[in-house]
Design a protein around this motif. Structure first.
Motif, PDB file in Angstrom:
ATOM      1  N   UNK A  64     -11.137  23.593  -8.904  1.00 42.98           N
ATOM      2  CA  UNK A  64      -9.946  22.790  -9.442  1.00 42.98           C
ATOM      3  C   UNK A  64      -9.002  22.556  -8.641  1.00 42.98           C
ATOM      4  N   UNK A  65      -8.653  23.256  -7.581  1.00 46.31           N
ATOM      5  CA  UNK A  65      -7.660  22.907  -6.643  1.00 46.31           C
ATOM      6  C   UNK A  65      -7.884  21.794  -5.808  1.00 46.31           C
ATOM      7  N   UNK A  66      -9.376  21.937  -5.259  1.00 42.99           N
ATOM      8  CA  UNK A  66      -9.558  20.518  -4.776  1.00 42.99           C
ATOM      9  C   UNK A  66      -9.724  19.258  -5.544  1.00 42.99           C
ATOM     10  N   UNK A  67      -9.984  19.309  -6.758  1.00 42.09           N
ATOM     11  CA  UNK A  67      -9.822  18.095  -7.639  1.00 42.09           C
ATOM     12  C   UNK A  67      -8.364  17.709  -7.762  1.00 42.09           C
ATOM     13  N   UNK A  68      -7.470  18.748  -7.992  1.00 42.75           N
ATOM     14  CA  UNK A  68      -5.953  18.161  -8.052  1.00 42.75           C
ATOM     15  C   UNK A  68      -5.541  17.735  -6.599  1.00 42.75           C
ATOM     16  N   UNK A  69      -5.969  18.271  -5.694  1.00 45.94           N
ATOM     17  CA  UNK A  69      -5.732  17.726  -4.201  1.00 45.94           C
ATOM     18  C   UNK A  69      -6.068  16.124  -4.057  1.00 45.94           C
ATOM     19  N   UNK A  70      -7.471  16.064  -4.577  1.00 45.06           N
ATOM     20  CA  UNK A  70      -7.923  14.811  -4.224  1.00 45.06           C
ATOM     21  C   UNK A  70      -7.149  13.646  -5.220  1.00 45.06           C
ATOM     22  N   UNK A  71      -6.717  14.090  -6.248  1.00 43.42           N
ATOM     23  CA  UNK A  71      -6.210  13.118  -7.274  1.00 43.42           C
ATOM     24  C   UNK A  71      -4.585  12.850  -6.693  1.00 43.42           C
ATOM     25  N   UNK A  72      -3.982  13.935  -6.047  1.00 44.68           N
ATOM     26  CA  UNK A  72      -2.708  13.428  -5.387  1.00 44.68           C
ATOM     27  C   UNK A  72      -3.016  12.655  -4.209  1.00 44.68           C
ATOM     28  N   UNK A  73      -3.931  13.187  -3.377  1.00 46.44           N
ATOM     29  CA  UNK A  73      -4.329  12.178  -2.126  1.00 46.44           C
ATOM     30  C   UNK A  73      -4.728  10.624  -2.500  1.00 46.44           C
ATOM     31  N   UNK A  74      -5.455  10.594  -3.586  1.00 50.74           N
ATOM     32  CA  UNK A  74      -5.881   9.052  -4.022  1.00 50.74           C
ATOM     33  C   UNK A  74      -4.605   8.516  -4.403  1.00 50.74           C
ATOM     34  N   UNK A  75      -3.774   9.259  -5.364  1.00 48.96           N
ATOM     35  CA  UNK A  75      -2.507   8.580  -5.767  1.00 48.96           C
ATOM     36  C   UNK A  75      -1.680   8.140  -4.525  1.00 48.96           C
ATOM     37  N   UNK A  76      -1.437   8.909  -3.438  1.00 51.95           N
ATOM     38  CA  UNK A  76      -0.867   8.232  -2.252  1.00 51.95           C
ATOM     39  C   UNK A  76      -1.688   7.173  -1.751  1.00 51.95           C
ATOM     40  N   UNK A  77      -2.778   7.052  -1.607  1.00 47.28           N
ATOM     41  CA  UNK A  77      -3.487   5.789  -0.980  1.00 47.28           C
ATOM     42  C   UNK A  77      -3.259   4.854  -1.903  1.00 47.28           C
ATOM     43  N   UNK A  78      -3.438   4.832  -3.236  1.00 51.15           N
ATOM     44  CA  UNK A  78      -2.861   3.677  -4.136  1.00 51.15           C
ATOM     45  C   UNK A  78      -1.584   3.254  -3.988  1.00 51.15           C
ATOM     46  N   UNK A  79      -0.492   4.116  -3.522  1.00 52.63           N
ATOM     47  CA  UNK A  79       0.654   3.672  -3.401  1.00 52.63           C
ATOM     48  C   UNK A  79       0.991   2.952  -1.927  1.00 52.63           C
ATOM     49  N   UNK A  80       0.309   3.382  -0.880  1.00 52.13           N
ATOM     50  CA  UNK A  80       0.112   2.719   0.486  1.00 52.13           C
ATOM     51  C   UNK A  80      -0.489   1.647   0.469  1.00 52.13           C
ATOM     52  N   UNK A 134       1.846  -2.044   9.899  1.00 48.34           N
ATOM     53  CA  UNK A 134       2.387  -2.746   8.897  1.00 48.34           C
ATOM     54  C   UNK A 134       3.246  -1.882   8.143  1.00 48.34           C
ATOM     55  N   UNK A 135       3.316  -0.793   7.976  1.00 50.58           N
ATOM     56  CA  UNK A 135       4.044   0.102   7.169  1.00 50.58           C
ATOM     57  C   UNK A 135       5.413   0.330   7.688  1.00 50.58           C
ATOM     58  N   UNK A 136       6.153   0.102   6.603  1.00 54.21           N
ATOM     59  CA  UNK A 136       7.731   0.122   6.804  1.00 54.21           C
ATOM     60  C   UNK A 136       8.372   1.270   6.140  1.00 54.21           C
ATOM     61  N   UNK A 137       9.301   1.942   6.703  1.00 53.03           N
ATOM     62  CA  UNK A 137       9.979   3.095   6.136  1.00 53.03           C
ATOM     63  C   UNK A 137      10.556   2.601   4.975  1.00 53.03           C
ATOM     64  N   UNK A 138      10.501   3.536   3.762  1.00 55.14           N
ATOM     65  CA  UNK A 138      11.053   3.195   2.478  1.00 55.14           C
ATOM     66  C   UNK A 138      10.572   4.161   1.499  1.00 55.14           C
ATOM     67  N   UNK A 139      11.206   4.063   0.114  1.00 53.27           N
ATOM     68  CA  UNK A 139      10.846   5.051  -0.665  1.00 53.27           C
ATOM     69  C   UNK A 139       9.609   5.104  -1.087  1.00 53.27           C
ATOM     70  N   UNK A 140       8.851   3.713  -1.249  1.00 55.16           N
ATOM     71  CA  UNK A 140       7.473   3.874  -1.755  1.00 55.16           C
ATOM     72  C   UNK A 140       6.614   4.562  -0.451  1.00 55.16           C
ATOM     73  N   UNK A 141       6.777   4.086   0.616  1.00 54.86           N
ATOM     74  CA  UNK A 141       6.095   4.656   1.767  1.00 54.86           C
ATOM     75  C   UNK A 141       6.327   6.235   1.724  1.00 54.86           C
ATOM     76  N   UNK A 142       7.265   6.639   1.788  1.00 56.10           N
ATOM     77  CA  UNK A 142       7.586   8.131   1.758  1.00 56.10           C
ATOM     78  C   UNK A 142       6.991   8.789   0.324  1.00 56.10           C
ATOM     79  N   UNK A 143       7.007   8.132  -0.584  1.00 56.61           N
ATOM     80  CA  UNK A 143       6.300   8.927  -1.633  1.00 56.61           C
ATOM     81  C   UNK A 143       4.673   9.043  -1.439  1.00 56.61           C
ATOM     82  N   UNK A 144       4.255   7.809  -1.112  1.00 54.93           N
ATOM     83  CA  UNK A 144       2.694   7.877  -0.838  1.00 54.93           C
ATOM     84  C   UNK A 144       2.477   8.828   0.249  1.00 54.93           C
ATOM     85  N   UNK A 145       3.325   8.925   1.339  1.00 54.74           N
ATOM     86  CA  UNK A 145       3.218  10.064   2.360  1.00 54.74           C
ATOM     87  C   UNK A 145       3.072  11.408   1.552  1.00 54.74           C
TER      88      UNK A 145
END
Length: 956
Positions: free
Chosen positions: A162-178, A193-204
């Protein structure tokens, strides 16, 4: 195509092929392991032959990014792939030796899949491919945990899933944002190409949270202790040594690559979370009641160092000393932790459980397994020259260069916590065995221990390799200059004598304090002592003192008195504080000068913080006043031969370090050292007079004599020409005299000695009279020269000499009381005389103590021809004799002092009991505090708070 391009796919294809053959049952387990070892050897040899292609990149299918998938092979990937391969190979041998796993084809399928996922993860260089390999890694790891008999209801495996699946969902969400922001997944292209900004920081932030869960970073660690402790030992070794390391490597690649342009406060927040993990994991490891749980919690603690890297890497990224230190620490941790889990599995299989309460004395039944735990644990502590030491040392330097003093302090605290849980394990294993202890035969035997031994040995060899190849680190050959002779000559005289006495098969030799294992431990101590005395640079000196501290703990532990183990714990605690302080000083000195040779350090001039750290550590080693608590506890309870070298030789190491290191930069501390030293001389003598036994009296006498040595060192720093010769004379005098007194006292106190005639007792008492008179400064002994030289040094510094005179009176009283206590000892019946050579050696030590130090004391022999000098030197001894006769007749005073001493002992015992109750209460509270984090709602709250903390840091 380069050879690396052909060999890299084999790292993934071979384990996948083995997984398929295991699932289909096409090959027996033994054949699978042989093929894996052969493939690993061939691939490793081929890649080692192409080291020049370490920074190569392989495009799968020939398609270049961003359309294709890239694999990269660089130094960090090579180091971790090699570590994973070694760990997998040796753990496979152990797993194949377990009969209950030998025919489990599902377990072996998951086992090889885990290896394939680890290699693919370490080679991958794009976000989505990393996601895929992380998923495969987690599913294989969860499946391996579920195959364990210790998790029959799969509670630990489901929690891990369960912890690993939650971690994977968070990781995948960050990948989608970036990906939505940049359209890039390849790490190199993303960094461009990555520029500092709210979206980049949220993905990170999302990716970082997912990786923190997979790496079990506090407070998102709830799944790891149960999963790692309930899995079988080879699986635990791989999970702790490789799986956690792989997740941390992904985190490093992102924060040292694409995320490097994001806010620095997020990196500092990660370092803060790593500091919390380091301390919390160490505390919880200290509180656990099961062996595998202790090792699992230590993984959380050691992983805390890794989260500090993004804040310490600097602009050089992977080339900086911080990154190299973190990488080396991760490799050494994986190897050592693999050895620890395999050894713990062997202990549990032999005993039938791994509960610490039932492992008392098990080291005598399983010395090899506990030896692996001890050696592997010492690498985790950071004892030089292990890989753990190199990693921590380099990380510590990076923290100091970045002026992150708080992080540096947490790193040193983590070292103490690791040493604390290791000491707890070893003290349980080495305690006297319980009669009710049971053990199970069969199972793993030597087949499982040999891989564990190999892994721990590799953890130490990595440190040696790192030191040999370290750039910017210059060491010096051994030195035998004239200044060291007062330390070296007594050592060369005493060590052969003590080793021969410990090996004596006569009743006298046994009664003089030779418990089992004493000779081997004394030989190790002698080697470490001689390395320290001949060290030409600060690093070698530190290495010798570190091993001396460990050997000293063992010497005290071997004492047969009830308080020996408690005294050994106090001794070890103080020595570890000293080593931490010396390590800090060593690191600061390395910053000031690339060469650690004493001559180069003196020329470069050490900064004030380095001198302060080195001085504090050396003061503890010397037993200087204020940090002397270990000395009167340890020396009385150790075997007499051990006490002889502890007091006669080992406490002088701090003085040698002070002479070699504390130069003009420490002159400001001269007055403080003189005042503290003279106060310590008087205080130690006063406490010695109140003792009721010969050995405690001699221990406090050492405190007093080290006070005089401290004062002489302070006078030397103040520029007095007479101080250093007097200090050298005192070192030689005290080394020989105190060793003779401890050995002789042990002979007189030993069982079965000298009851046959009063003449044999008088012979030993006569041999002890000469060193006692030497310490009292009675002419014509060298004690006269030392006191005269110190008086001259005080006069040169324009300081009063009356404290020295008072110290002479009190030292003479202490020696008189020693003689009185030894004379009143009741000899046991049925004894025998000591061997002739030992009696001759005692007389020889006394004569050398009285004569040899004249060569260094700086006072000409013509001084003895002056009648005034004789009279002046005899006055303190005569005054002490008169005062002693008066005190001998004061029977009411003796009864009153005995009554007060008894009341003090009762009060001290009551305070210890109260402290024990309070410690148990706090232990329950701390364990309960972590239990509150285990339920899923608490996990969610911790995840939210961690996300909020990192998010607020990302807003800055």
């Amino acid at each position: 195509m380069t050879p690396a391009d052909l060999l890299l796919p084999l790292l993934v294809v071979l384990p996948l092929a083995l997984a398929m053959s295991a699932f289909l049952g096409a090959l027996p387990v033994r054949s699978q392991v042989v093929i894996a070892l052969g493939g690993l050897t061939l691939t490793g040899a081929g890649l080692a032959a192409t080291l020049e292609t370490l920074d190569s990149e392989l495009w799968l299918g020939g398609w270049a990014p961003p359309l294709g998938i890239a694999w990269g092979f660089d130094a960090p990937a090579a180091a971790l792939i090699a570590m994973v391969g070694l760990l997998m190979a040796l753990a496979s041998l152990t797993l194949a030796a377990e009969s209950n796993h030998r025919e489990d084809r599902y377990l072996w399928t998951l086992w090889w899949l885990l290896w394939a996922a680890l290699n693919a993860l370490l080679l991958s260089r794009d976000l989505f491919n990393l996601y895929v390999t992380l998923e495969l890694l987690a599913l294989a790891a969860v499946g391996l945990v579920s195959r364990s008999r210790d998790d029959p209801f799969h509670v630990a495996a489901l929690r891990y899933l369960m912890a690993s699946l939650l971690a994977s969902l968070l990781y995948l969400l960050g990948v989608a944002l970036l990906y939505g922001q940049t359209g890039r997944l390849d790490l190199a292209l993303l960094a461009e190409v990555l520029e500092d900004g709210p979206a980049a920081r949220l993905g990170a932030l999302a990716i970082t949270l997912g990786l923190m869960i997979k790496a079990a970073m506090v407070p998102l660690h709830g799944w790891l202790p149960a999963a790692h402790s309930r899995a079988s030992a080879p699986v635990s070794a791989l999970l702790s040594g490789a799986v956690v390391a792989a997740a941390l490597m992904v985190l490093w690649r992102l924060w040292l690559g694409p995320f490097d342009a994001l806010g620095s406060l997020m990196r500092e927040t990660l370092a803060g979370l790593g500091a919390v993990a380091l301390v919390w994991g160490g505390v919880q490891a200290l509180l656990q009641s099961r062996l595998k749980l202790v090792i699992a919690w230590s993984t959380l603690s050691q992983s805390g160092y890794a989260l500090m890297l993004p804040a310490l890497a600097g602009s050089d990224a992977w080339q900086g000393i911080g990154a190299r230190g973190a990488l080396w620490l991760l490799v050494a941790h994986g190897l050592a932790k693999g050895g620890l889990f395999l050894a713990a599995g062997a202990v549990a299989q032999r005993q039938g459980h791994d509960r610490l309460a039932g492992l008392t004395g098990s080291a005598r039944r399983q010395p090899l397994a506990w030896g692996v735990i001890a050696i592997g644990g010492l690498s985790l502590v950071g004892i030089p020259p292990s890989g753990g030491f190199v990693g921590k040392w380099w990380l510590l330097r990076a923290a100091l260069e970045a002026e992150l003093w708080l992080l540096a302090g947490v790193m040193l605290t983590g070292t103490l916590l690791t040493a604390a849980w290791l000491w707890r394990l070893l003290s349980i294993a080495l305690a006297p065995a319980e009669r009710s202890a049971t053990s199970l035969e069969g199972g793993r035997s030597a087949v499982g221990i040999l891989p564990a031994m190999a892994l721990t040995a590799l953890a130490w060899l990595t440190g040696l390799a790192a030191l040999l190849g370290a750039a910017g680190l210059a060491l010096a050959p051994p030195s035998l200059d004239a200044t060291r002779l007062p330390w070296l000559l007594p050592a060369l005289l005493l060590w052969p004598l003590v080793l021969c006495a410990s090996r004596s098969a006569t009743p006298a030799g046994r009664a003089s304090g030779s418990p089992p294992g004493l000779t081997a431990l004394l030989a190790l101590t002698a080697a470490a002592h001689l390395v320290t005395l001949t060290a030409g640079d600060l690093f070698t000196f530190y290495l010798g003192t570190a091993w001396l501290g460990l050997a000293g703990w063992g010497l005290v532990w071997l004492g047969s008195t009830p308080g020996a183990h408690r005294a050994a714990a106090g001794y070890l605690a103080m020595m570890l504080v000293a080593e931490v302080s010396l390590l800090l000083g060593l690191t600061l000195a390395w910053q000031a000068s690339p060469s650690l040779a004493f001559a180069d350090l003196d020329e470069a001039g050490l900064p004030g913080p380095a001198l302060a750290a080195l001085g504090f550590g050396l003061a503890i080693k010397t037993g200087a006043i204020g940090v002397h608590a270990w000395l009167p506890l340890a020396h009385p309870v150790a075997p007499p031969l051990a006490s002889a070298v502890l007091s006669g030789l080992m406490i002088k190491v701090g003085l040698l370090g002070g002479v070699l290191l504390l130069g003009d930069g420490a002159a400001a501390a001269g007055d403080a050292l003189v005042a503290a030293g003279l106060a310590g001389a008087l205080y130690g003598a006063a406490r010695g007079l109140a003792q009721a036994g010969p050995k405690p009296l001699l221990a406090w006498s050492s405190v007093s004599q080290m006070g005089l040595a401290t004062a002489l060192l302070g006078l030397h720093l103040l520029g007095s020409p007479a101080a250093l010769p007097a200090l050298l004379g005192l070192v030689a005098t005290h080394s020989l005299a105190k060793a003779a007194l401890f050995i002789g006292s042990g002979l007189l106190m030993g069982s079965g000695l000298f009851a046959r005639s009063a003449a044999s007792r008088a012979l030993v008492l006569g041999a002890l009279a000469l060193p006692a008179l030497t310490l009292a400064g009675v002419p014509p002994s060298s004690g006269l020269a030392v006191k005269a030289g110190m008086e001259t040094a005080l006069n040169e510094a324009a300081l009063a000499a009356w404290p020295l005179t008072l110290s002479g009176v009190m030292t003479s009283l202490v020696m008189l009381r020693l003689g009185w206590l030894l004379w009143r000892l009741e000899p046991p019946a049925g004894g025998t005389a000591p061997p002739t050579w030992l009696g001759v050696a005692l007389w020889g030590l006394g004569a050398l103590a009285a004569l040899l130090p004249w060569a260094w004391a700086g006072v000409p022999l013509a001084y003895l021809a002056a009648p005034g000098a004789w009279l002046e030197a005899l006055l303190p001894a005569l005054a002490a004799l008169a005062l002693g006769l008066v005190l001998l007749r004061a029977a009411p005073l003796h009864r009153r002092l005995a009554w007060r001493r008894w009341r003090a002992q009762v009060a001290s015992r009551a305070r210890r009991l109260q402290a024990g109750r309070e410690a148990r209460r706090w232990r329950w509270r701390l364990r309960r505090a972590d239990a509150w984090l285990m339920p899923w709602p608490a996990f969610g709250v911790c995840l939210g708070l961690t996300a909020l903390l990192l998010g607020l840091a990302g807003l800055a």
